[in-house]
Scaffold this active site. Structure first.
Site, mmCIF file in Angstrom:
data_model
loop_
_atom_site.group_PDB
_atom_site.id
_atom_site.type_symbol
_atom_site.label_atom_id
_atom_site.label_comp_id
_atom_site.label_asym_id
_atom_site.label_seq_id
_atom_site.Cartn_x
_atom_site.Cartn_y
_atom_site.Cartn_z
ATOM 1 N N GLU A 243 0.773 -1.222 -0.092
ATOM 2 C CA GLU A 243 -0.105 0.042 -0.013
ATOM 3 C C GLU A 243 0.993 1.253 0.000
ATOM 4 O O GLU A 243 1.786 1.250 0.644
ATOM 5 C CB GLU A 243 -1.038 0.002 1.319
ATOM 6 C CG GLU A 243 -1.853 1.234 1.576
ATOM 7 C CD GLU A 243 -2.331 1.810 0.502
ATOM 8 O OE1 GLU A 243 -3.240 1.097 -0.156
ATOM 9 O OE2 GLU A 243 -2.262 3.256 0.282
ATOM 10 N N TYR B 248 -27.305 10.675 3.834
ATOM 11 C CA TYR B 248 -27.651 9.314 4.704
ATOM 12 C C TYR B 248 -26.928 9.357 6.013
ATOM 13 O O TYR B 248 -25.837 9.978 6.271
ATOM 14 C CB TYR B 248 -27.613 8.113 4.069
ATOM 15 C CG TYR B 248 -26.280 7.938 3.324
ATOM 16 C CD1 TYR B 248 -25.096 7.341 4.067
ATOM 17 C CD2 TYR B 248 -26.025 8.208 2.007
ATOM 18 C CE1 TYR B 248 -23.880 7.177 3.377
ATOM 19 C CE2 TYR B 248 -24.734 7.913 1.370
ATOM 20 C CZ TYR B 248 -23.760 7.448 1.968
ATOM 21 O OH TYR B 248 -22.518 7.128 1.377
ATOM 22 N N ARG C 42 -16.637 5.004 5.560
ATOM 23 C CA ARG C 42 -15.437 4.104 4.632
ATOM 24 C C ARG C 42 -14.614 3.481 5.441
ATOM 25 O O ARG C 42 -14.152 2.550 5.632
ATOM 26 C CB ARG C 42 -15.059 4.884 3.212
ATOM 27 C CG ARG C 42 -14.149 4.068 2.638
ATOM 28 C CD ARG C 42 -13.873 5.133 1.526
ATOM 29 N NE ARG C 42 -13.231 4.417 0.544
ATOM 30 C CZ ARG C 42 -11.600 4.172 0.773
ATOM 31 N NH1 ARG C 42 -11.069 4.858 1.585
ATOM 32 N NH2 ARG C 42 -10.918 3.460 -0.007
ATOM 33 N N ASP D 115 -11.703 -0.137 -8.965
ATOM 34 C CA ASP D 115 -11.542 1.004 -9.488
ATOM 35 C C ASP D 115 -10.366 0.818 -10.772
ATOM 36 O O ASP D 115 -10.474 1.490 -11.846
ATOM 37 C CB ASP D 115 -11.322 2.060 -8.481
ATOM 38 C CG ASP D 115 -12.692 2.805 -8.014
ATOM 39 O OD1 ASP D 115 -13.753 2.162 -8.546
ATOM 40 O OD2 ASP D 115 -12.662 3.772 -7.608
HETATM 41 C C1 LIG Z 1 -18.572 10.688 -4.058
HETATM 42 C C2 LIG Z 1 -18.508 9.130 -3.843
HETATM 43 C C3 LIG Z 1 -19.355 8.337 -3.408
HETATM 44 C C4 LIG Z 1 -19.104 6.859 -3.599
HETATM 45 N N1 LIG Z 1 -20.316 6.276 -2.900
HETATM 46 C C5 LIG Z 1 -20.159 4.744 -2.908
HETATM 47 C C6 LIG Z 1 -21.059 3.995 -2.353
HETATM 48 O O1 LIG Z 1 -21.895 4.581 -1.623
HETATM 49 N N2 LIG Z 1 -21.027 2.686 -2.409
HETATM 50 C C7 LIG Z 1 -19.899 1.994 -3.100
HETATM 51 O O2 LIG Z 1 -20.016 0.891 -3.110
HETATM 52 N N3 LIG Z 1 -19.036 2.766 -3.708
HETATM 53 C C8 LIG Z 1 -19.109 4.184 -3.614
HETATM 54 N N4 LIG Z 1 -17.765 4.951 -4.271
HETATM 55 C C9 LIG Z 1 -16.960 4.283 -4.859
HETATM 56 C C10 LIG Z 1 -15.656 3.642 -3.929
HETATM 57 O O3 LIG Z 1 -15.368 4.674 -3.372
HETATM 58 C C11 LIG Z 1 -14.754 3.212 -4.974
HETATM 59 O O4 LIG Z 1 -15.365 2.704 -6.045
HETATM 60 C C12 LIG Z 1 -13.946 2.284 -4.340
HETATM 61 O O5 LIG Z 1 -13.148 2.875 -2.986
HETATM 62 C C13 LIG Z 1 -12.942 1.489 -5.100
HETATM 63 O O6 LIG Z 1 -11.963 0.702 -4.248
HETATM 64 P P1 LIG Z 1 -10.776 0.118 -4.826
HETATM 65 O O7 LIG Z 1 -10.102 -0.559 -3.772
HETATM 66 O O8 LIG Z 1 -10.886 -0.443 -6.222
HETATM 67 O O9 LIG Z 1 -9.813 1.625 -5.021
HETATM 68 P P2 LIG Z 1 -9.389 2.572 -3.900
HETATM 69 O O10 LIG Z 1 -10.216 2.398 -2.806
HETATM 70 O O11 LIG Z 1 -9.247 3.821 -4.682
HETATM 71 O O12 LIG Z 1 -7.898 1.875 -3.100
HETATM 72 C C14 LIG Z 1 -6.988 2.033 -4.136
HETATM 73 C C15 LIG Z 1 -5.690 1.984 -3.204
HETATM 74 O O13 LIG Z 1 -4.408 1.763 -3.758
HETATM 75 C C16 LIG Z 1 -3.388 2.630 -3.237
HETATM 76 N N5 LIG Z 1 -2.367 2.927 -4.191
HETATM 77 C C17 LIG Z 1 -2.850 3.724 -5.472
HETATM 78 N N6 LIG Z 1 -1.799 3.737 -6.124
HETATM 79 C C18 LIG Z 1 -0.853 2.984 -5.829
HETATM 80 C C19 LIG Z 1 0.567 2.621 -6.182
HETATM 81 N N7 LIG Z 1 1.076 2.921 -7.171
HETATM 82 N N8 LIG Z 1 1.358 1.780 -5.114
HETATM 83 C C20 LIG Z 1 0.694 1.364 -4.064
HETATM 84 N N9 LIG Z 1 -0.531 1.476 -3.704
HETATM 85 C C21 LIG Z 1 -1.371 2.416 -4.429
HETATM 86 C C22 LIG Z 1 -4.446 3.770 -2.739
HETATM 87 O O14 LIG Z 1 -3.603 4.528 -1.718
HETATM 88 C C23 LIG Z 1 -5.517 3.186 -2.405
HETATM 89 O O15 LIG Z 1 -5.297 2.683 -0.696
HETATM 90 C C24 LIG Z 1 -18.085 6.311 -4.253
HETATM 91 C C25 LIG Z 1 -17.228 7.141 -4.629
HETATM 92 C C26 LIG Z 1 -17.257 8.489 -4.642
HETATM 93 C C27 LIG Z 1 -16.269 9.509 -5.251
#
Ligand SMILES: Cc1cc2nc3c(=O)[nH]c(=O)nc-3n(C[C@H](O)[C@H](O)[C@H](O)COP(=O)(O)OP(=O)(O)OC[C@H]3O[C@@H](n4cnc5c(N)ncnc54)[C@H](O)[C@@H]3O)c2cc1C
Length: 399
Positions: free
Chosen positions: A34, A213, A108, A291
């Site tokens: 991370e 909410y 979160r 994502d």
């Molecule tokens: C306004 C808003 C509201 C939302 N509401 C909801 C909701 O109600 N319900 C829902 O399910 N989703 C919701 N989402 C979406 C959700 O927040 C994301 O889709 C989710 O967090 C994606 O998870 P992830 O683990 O794929 O990526 P992330 O949570 O972005 O995690 C990526 C991780 O990788 C790390 N990282 C990045 N680059 C590197 C690198 N090069 N080397 C090492 N580590 C790295 C980062 O530090 C981070 O910890 C919302 C988003 C927004 C913007």
């Protein structure tokens, strides 16, 4: 005897920690890297819909989620200025019966902590910034900014919307600014105020909408206030904004919204990005998740839920065939690409429906909402019943 698999995960967000939990529960050697110095407390509220809750339950964290989650009564559509209800989808009583799991609102950070508590069996290294991933026939290699490298049988990019792993595998195309910006804030309350209903409220206005909410077990209200803009806005928790800007952009909205916004002390301004769906997420010994694979607009509240589902399915596929990586990744994609693409595209469509600008279009949309409400409230409103009904824990890889 089957080969012992070694997996490296880049990124410890919701998706990365869920994958680490799933893999370590199967006894697979897992190393998570991370970028941040610790699992952070960043973030605001998040809606954990029944499809995600089914996975969290299967991983053994349902009691922890129930402790920190808030169970909303319903998901309600409201008119931005009159507050008039246009749809009401009952959640509290109906979700367990219809979809096999409750619908929660959580902070979160609470969600992240309860998932991180499940990764005791994995090796987690913080302050590691991945800059590249390479591979040959025998191994994949993650390269970090400090000059170190890590070798594994498989590297999974769970590194979010600006994924370096995706960049290394699939090229440099940047995520697409959708023309939406949003304000995000969490407002604490000693007691639940009478101007915020215990629901997920979708207030729909011209070229904008506001979702409110409760989180923290009812001790705080989460605000997501979205507006269309021609101006580029960064996607970042560091972009502080002001209550004055928030109130100016939502001037004239219903008094309940104004009263809530008046109590905001800290607010972030956030650009919303997505990408077109991809047909494939894997190349050889490297794949993507969450994502990194399918960043989407939050208008169906599904980004984290999709990352959680991806993680569960990938862990199942790898556990079922640790010595057949290619087949495991093919089955992971076969199960997940279609579903996540549909959610991504429908989230874009919801943005258009929520934001209709003319009074005539709004009246037509609201009449349709009311008509659907009479027939079946669960099939109406934001139309997410098919999203909630899916159960990732039904996935059975064909070995
Ligand atoms: C306004 C808003 C509201 C939302 N509401 C909801 C909701 O109600 N319900 C829902 O399910 N989703 C919701 N989402 C979406 C959700 O927040 C994301 O889709 C989710 O967090 C994606 O998870 P992830 O683990 O794929 O990526 P992330 O949570 O972005 O995690 C990526 C991780 O990788 C790390 N990282 C990045 N680059 C590197 C690198 N090069 N080397 C090492 N580590 C790295 C980062 O530090 C981070 O910890 C919302 C988003 C927004 C913007």
């Amino acid at each position: 005897m089957s080969k012992k698999l070694k997996v490296g995960i880049i990124g410890g967000g919701v998706g990365g920690v869920t994958l680490a939990a799933g893999l370590s529960q199967h006894g697979i050697e897992t190393h998570l890297f991370e970028h941040a110095a610790q699992f952070g407390d960043v973030g605001a509220g998040i809606q954990m819909t029944p499809n995600a809750v089914k996975v969290i339950t299967a991983l053994g964290a349902a009691p922890a989620l129930d402790k920190v989650g808030f169970l909303p009564e319903a998901l309600v559509g409201r008119n931005w200025d009159t507050g008039e209800e246009t749809f009401r989808i009952p959640l509290k009583e109906d979700c367990p019966r219809l979809y096999g799991a409750p619908f929660y609102h959580v902070h979160r950070a609470d969600l992240h902590h309860l998932l991180a508590d499940l990764v005791a069996g994995a090796n987690v290294t913080f302050s590691m910034h991945c800059i590249d991933v390479t591979q040959d026939a025998d191994k994949a290699v993650a390269h970090f900014a400090d000059g170190s490298t890590f070798e594994a049988d498989l590297i999974v990019g769970a590194d979010g919307v600006r994924s370096q792993v995706r960049h290394a595998m699939f090229g440099t195309e940047a995520p697409h600014f959708t023309g939406h910006m949003c304000y995000r804030a969490v407002v604490p309350f000693d007691e639940m105020p009478d101007f915020v209903a215990p629901e997920s409220s979708f207030w729909l206005g011209p070229k904008s909408h506001v979702v409110t909410y409760y989180v923290n077990g009812g001790k705080a209200v989460n605000i997501v206030a979205v507006a269309e803009t021609a101006e580029w806005v960064e996607e970042s928790w560091n972009a502080l904004s002001t209550r004055e800007d928030l109130m100016a952009d939502f001037k004239g909205w219903h008094p309940n919204i104004t009263k809530l916004f008046e109590r905001v002390t800290e607010v972030y301004r956030w650009g919303l990005f997505d990408r077109d769906p991809m047909a494939k997420w894997s190349k050889g010994r490297v794949t993507l998740l969450g994502d990194a694979a399918h960043p989407m607009l939050p208008f169906l509240s599904q980004g984290a839920a999709m990352a959680i589902e991806d993680a569960y399915v990938l862990a199942q596929a790898l556990a079922a065939m640790p010595d057949k990586l290619e087949q495991a990744l093919a089955q992971y994609e076969a199960e997940r690409v279609g579903r996540t693409s549909r959610v991504l595209l429908e989230a874009r469509e919801r943005g258009k429906t929520y934001h209709l600008a003319s009074k005539d279009e709004q009246a037509k949309r609201d009449a349709e909402y009311r008509e659907q409400q009479k027939k079946d409230p669960h099939a109406g409103g934001i139309k997410a019943n098919w999203v909630y009904a899916y159960n990732a824990t039904d996935f059975r890889p064909a070995v």
